[in-house]
Design an enzyme around this catalytic site. Structure first.
Site, PDB file in Angstrom:
ATOM      1  N   TYR A 223       0.975  -1.180   0.139  1.00 19.17           N
ATOM      2  CA  TYR A 223      -0.044  -0.062  -0.116  1.00 19.17           C
ATOM      3  C   TYR A 223       0.862   1.317  -0.159  1.00 19.17           C
ATOM      4  CZ  TYR A 223      -3.103   3.623   1.905  1.00 19.17           C
ATOM      5  OH  TYR A 223      -3.620   4.866   1.993  1.00 19.17           O
TER       6      TYR A 223
ATOM      7  N   TRP B 261      -5.212   1.093  10.313  1.00 17.71           N
ATOM      8  CA  TRP B 261      -5.561   0.980   8.947  1.00 17.71           C
ATOM      9  C   TRP B 261      -5.265  -0.180   8.283  1.00 17.71           C
ATOM     10  CZ3 TRP B 261      -7.879   3.608   5.782  1.00 17.71           C
ATOM     11  CH2 TRP B 261      -7.646   3.641   4.342  1.00 17.71           C
TER      12      TRP B 261
ATOM     13  N   GLU C 209     -11.392   5.852   5.371  1.00 15.22           N
ATOM     14  CA  GLU C 209     -10.624   6.696   6.551  1.00 15.22           C
ATOM     15  C   GLU C 209     -11.719   6.881   7.553  1.00 15.22           C
ATOM     16  OE1 GLU C 209      -7.558   7.289   7.017  1.00 15.22           O
ATOM     17  OE2 GLU C 209      -6.639   7.318   5.038  1.00 15.22           O
TER      18      GLU C 209
END
Length: 184
Positions: free
Chosen positions: A18, A48, A40
């Site tokens: 990522y 995350w 988010e």
């Protein structure tokens, strides 16, 4: 010499991929920007990495983040999302995603695109930071606070200043790769 990746991405291959391929790269597509805003907001209170592991499930559950489709979700579709074990089943966050799709549509009408609205805050080019360590990177800034307030005035939900700063980082509005990071 740039040879040290941002520390936060080193705990898993998914994080590292990522970081290397997406994080901090400027995004200008309304649908992708909406995707990151939704992800988010779902990340609030979680890692995350948890969101990345469920990302494909989110894409399937939210019609690949097609703004018009998400904005038109019915109560039955909302109920289906709240039972979907592949995503985060927080009803407030689910409702916020649908609400925010409606708000994105309003922004598109007012400003031509969600992209133009968001990127106007940074004069349509990424902010360049100079952080040496992960500890130097703030969790929010005056700008993320301003964007947060403006989004809330437009009816957006789950868009606190920390979420907005993470969104700015992810979508390349700010370049927070550490100075020694080769992705910088």
């Amino acid at each position: 010499m740039k040879n040290k990746k941002c520390d936060w991405c080193l705990e898993s291959q998914l994080y590292e991929d990522y970081h290397d391929n997406e994080w901090g790269k400027p995004l200008h597509d309304d649908q992708k920007l909406f995707e990151f805003l939704v992800l988010e907001s779902f990340q609030a209170g979680l890692s995350w990495l948890t969101i990345l592991k469920k990302r494909e499930n989110f894409r399937q559950a939210f019609n690949n983040f097609e703004i018009d489709k998400v904005a038109d979700y019915t109560d039955d579709e909302i109920e289906e999302l709240s039972k979907n074990a592949g995503i985060i089943r927080n009803k407030l966050k689910i409702n916020a995603a649908i609400n925010n799709a409606k708000c994105v549509k309003k922004v598109q009408k007012e400003h031509g695109s969600f992209n133009d609205f968001l990127w106007s805050y940074v004069d349509h080019k990424p902010l360049q930071t100079n952080f040496m360590t992960i500890n130097d990177v703030p969790s929010e800034t005056e700008l993320s606070q301003k964007i947060c307030k403006d989004l809330k005035k437009k009816g957006f939900k789950f868009v606190g200043p920390t979420i907005i700063y993470a969104f700015m980082q992810a979508t390349g509005m700010t370049n927070d790769h550490l100075l020694e990071c080769p992705s910088r």
